[in-house]
Scaffold this motif. Structure first.
Motif, short mmCIF file in Angstrom:
data_model
loop_
_atom_site.label_atom_id
_atom_site.label_comp_id
_atom_site.label_asym_id
_atom_site.label_seq_id
_atom_site.Cartn_x
_atom_site.Cartn_y
_atom_site.Cartn_z
N VAL A 69 5.67 -7.50 4.19
CA VAL A 69 7.04 -7.97 3.89
C VAL A 69 7.36 -9.25 4.64
CG1 VAL A 69 9.48 -7.43 4.19
CG2 VAL A 69 7.97 -5.73 3.21
N SER A 70 6.92 -9.34 5.88
CA SER A 70 7.18 -10.56 6.66
C SER A 70 6.53 -11.77 6.00
CB SER A 70 6.65 -10.40 8.09
OG SER A 70 7.35 -9.39 8.78
N ALA A 71 5.33 -11.58 5.47
CA ALA A 71 4.64 -12.68 4.79
C ALA A 71 5.38 -13.08 3.53
CB ALA A 71 3.21 -12.28 4.46
N ALA A 72 5.94 -12.11 2.82
CA ALA A 72 6.71 -12.42 1.61
C ALA A 72 7.92 -13.28 1.94
CB ALA A 72 7.13 -11.13 0.92
N ARG A 73 8.64 -12.89 2.99
CA ARG A 73 9.80 -13.68 3.40
C ARG A 73 9.38 -15.06 3.90
NH1 ARG A 73 12.22 -8.50 6.61
NH2 ARG A 73 13.80 -7.84 5.11
N GLU A 74 8.30 -15.10 4.69
CA GLU A 74 7.84 -16.38 5.24
C GLU A 74 7.34 -17.31 4.15
OE1 GLU A 74 5.00 -15.09 8.10
OE2 GLU A 74 6.52 -14.27 9.46
N ALA A 93 3.16 -12.26 -8.93
CA ALA A 93 2.05 -11.60 -8.23
C ALA A 93 2.07 -10.10 -8.49
CB ALA A 93 2.14 -11.88 -6.73
N GLY A 94 0.93 -9.56 -8.86
CA GLY A 94 0.86 -8.13 -9.12
C GLY A 94 -0.59 -7.67 -9.21
N ILE A 95 -0.77 -6.37 -9.03
CA ILE A 95 -2.10 -5.79 -9.12
C ILE A 95 -2.04 -4.55 -10.01
CG2 ILE A 95 -2.91 -6.67 -6.90
CD1 ILE A 95 -2.31 -3.87 -5.73
N PHE A 96 -3.18 -4.24 -10.65
CA PHE A 96 -3.31 -3.02 -11.44
C PHE A 96 -4.75 -2.54 -11.37
CE2 PHE A 96 -2.66 -1.01 -15.95
CZ PHE A 96 -2.86 0.24 -15.39
N HIS A 97 -5.02 -1.72 -10.38
CA HIS A 97 -6.32 -1.06 -10.28
C HIS A 97 -6.18 0.31 -10.93
CE1 HIS A 97 -7.44 -4.35 -7.77
NE2 HIS A 97 -6.68 -3.99 -6.76
N ARG A 98 -6.81 0.50 -12.06
CA ARG A 98 -6.57 1.68 -12.87
C ARG A 98 -7.11 2.96 -12.21
NH1 ARG A 98 -6.74 -2.81 -15.53
NH2 ARG A 98 -5.41 -3.14 -17.36
N MET A 111 -0.30 0.51 -2.04
CA MET A 111 -0.65 -0.90 -2.22
C MET A 111 -0.01 -1.45 -3.50
SD MET A 111 -4.40 -2.74 -2.24
CE MET A 111 -5.02 -1.85 -3.68
N THR A 112 -0.04 -0.67 -4.57
CA THR A 112 0.52 -1.14 -5.84
C THR A 112 2.02 -1.34 -5.75
OG1 THR A 112 -1.24 0.05 -7.01
CG2 THR A 112 0.69 -0.63 -8.31
N LEU A 113 2.71 -0.37 -5.17
CA LEU A 113 4.17 -0.51 -5.03
C LEU A 113 4.53 -1.62 -4.04
CD1 LEU A 113 6.41 1.32 -6.42
CD2 LEU A 113 4.06 2.15 -6.63
N ASP A 114 3.71 -1.78 -2.99
CA ASP A 114 3.97 -2.82 -2.00
C ASP A 114 3.89 -4.21 -2.63
OD1 ASP A 114 4.31 -0.92 -0.06
OD2 ASP A 114 2.42 -1.30 0.97
N VAL A 115 2.85 -4.45 -3.41
CA VAL A 115 2.66 -5.78 -4.00
C VAL A 115 3.60 -6.00 -5.18
CG1 VAL A 115 1.03 -7.32 -5.18
CG2 VAL A 115 0.27 -5.95 -3.22
N ASN A 116 3.66 -5.03 -6.08
CA ASN A 116 4.35 -5.24 -7.35
C ASN A 116 5.87 -5.13 -7.25
OD1 ASN A 116 1.72 -5.30 -8.22
ND2 ASN A 116 1.93 -3.63 -9.68
N LEU A 117 6.36 -4.28 -6.35
CA LEU A 117 7.79 -4.04 -6.29
C LEU A 117 8.42 -4.47 -4.97
CD1 LEU A 117 10.39 -2.94 -7.50
CD2 LEU A 117 9.67 -0.64 -6.80
N ARG A 118 7.88 -3.98 -3.86
CA ARG A 118 8.51 -4.29 -2.57
C ARG A 118 8.46 -5.78 -2.29
NH1 ARG A 118 6.47 -1.95 3.21
NH2 ARG A 118 4.76 -3.37 2.72
N ALA A 119 7.30 -6.41 -2.48
CA ALA A 119 7.19 -7.84 -2.19
C ALA A 119 8.15 -8.65 -3.05
CB ALA A 119 5.76 -8.32 -2.41
N VAL A 123 10.93 -11.16 -1.61
CA VAL A 123 10.89 -12.58 -2.01
C VAL A 123 12.26 -12.98 -2.55
CG1 VAL A 123 9.98 -14.18 -3.75
CG2 VAL A 123 8.40 -12.80 -2.39
N ILE A 124 12.83 -12.14 -3.41
CA ILE A 124 14.16 -12.43 -3.95
C ILE A 124 15.20 -12.47 -2.84
CG2 ILE A 124 16.02 -11.50 -5.38
CD1 ILE A 124 13.89 -10.45 -7.29
N GLN A 125 15.15 -11.53 -1.92
CA GLN A 125 16.13 -11.51 -0.83
C GLN A 125 16.11 -12.84 -0.08
OE1 GLN A 125 15.41 -9.38 2.98
NE2 GLN A 125 17.15 -8.09 2.36
N ALA A 126 14.91 -13.30 0.26
CA ALA A 126 14.79 -14.57 0.99
C ALA A 126 15.22 -15.75 0.13
CB ALA A 126 13.36 -14.75 1.48
#
Length: 251
Positions: A69-74, A93-98, A111-119, A123-126
């Protein structure tokens, strides 16, 4: 292309290939200067940057691991520092490992929720914080997916994209009165490296037959909708999820 975005700056996450790359190029062709975010392919991002600057646009590339998350904001802070006020942010940015439900692991879910949704959320917040400070009536576009309705071997992916759709609407409500618009595009099966991962050619052909045109989509067809949403032509569109799927859900 008409220069409908001249004088604007756009940050595109996951721009090193696929829909992100096509979006960055099309935004540049429409007149925008571009911040290219990439994760692990510096050569591809530099190649993209060279193509963008050849159009006479400014471009910088920034590496970030959006699982942090810090990297997303930075990333957003660095983009603002390098290029000035941000007018457009594309969360691609997104990932889909089936994985089937039986084989889905907690690590892959996280990992999927972290990249696709949380990040995307942070990013939007910043980005919104900078837009508010700079007095920018910006446009934020999230790249979701028709998989939000459910997809094979993708409980984790569908959850992340369903969450992105809900987040898009909620953020739009939060910032609309400040002139900031937040929308999403929801591609169907688009011919990219991500689509090819885990699919046999026969599967892709079957999916293509489910669309009204009888074919897979292209990254450029998705990118053209992003450019429209980023522009003033879409000034009365907010909190929407625009399907770009060839009419697959009607077939």
């Amino acid at each position: 292309m008409i220069m409908i975005l001249k004088g604007k700056t756009a940050l595109v996450t996951g721009a090193q290939k696929g829909i992100g790359r096509a979006t960055a190029m099309m935004l540049a062709e429409a007149g925008a200067d571009i911040v290219v975010h990439y994760f692990d392919d510096e050569a591809a991002s530099q190649s993209l940057a060279a193509s963008i600057t050849s159009l006479g646009r400014k471009c910088v590339t920034i590496q970030a691991d959006l699982r942090d998350v810090s990297a997303a904001r930075e990333l957003v802070d660095a983009a603002r520092d390098a290029m000035g006020p941000l007018h457009i942010v594309v969360n691609n940015a997104g990932i889909f490992h089936r994985a089937s439900l039986a084989t889905l692991s907690p690590d892959l879910w996280d990992m999927t929720l972290d990249v696709n949704l949380r990040a995307s959320t942070f990013v939007i917040q910043a980005a919104v914080a900078h837009m508010r400070a700079d007095g920018i009536a910006g446009s934020i576009i999230n790249v979701s997916s028709v998989a939000a309705y459910g997809t094979a071997r993708g409980v984790h992916y569908s959850a992340s994209k369903g969450g992105m759709d809900a987040m898009t609407r909620a953020v739009a409500l939060d910032v609309a009165r400040e002139g900031i618009r937040v929308n999403a595009v929801a591609p169907g099966m688009i011919l990219t490296d991500q689509a090819l991962e885990g699919h046999a050619v026969e599967e892709l052909r079957a999916i293509a037959l489910e669309t009204l045109p009888g074919r897979l989509g292209t990254a450029e067809e998705v990118a053209s909708v992003v450019v429209f949403l980023a522009s003033d032509a879409a000034s009365f569109i907010n909190g929407e999820i625009i399907a770009v799927n060839g009419g697959a859900r009607m077939a």
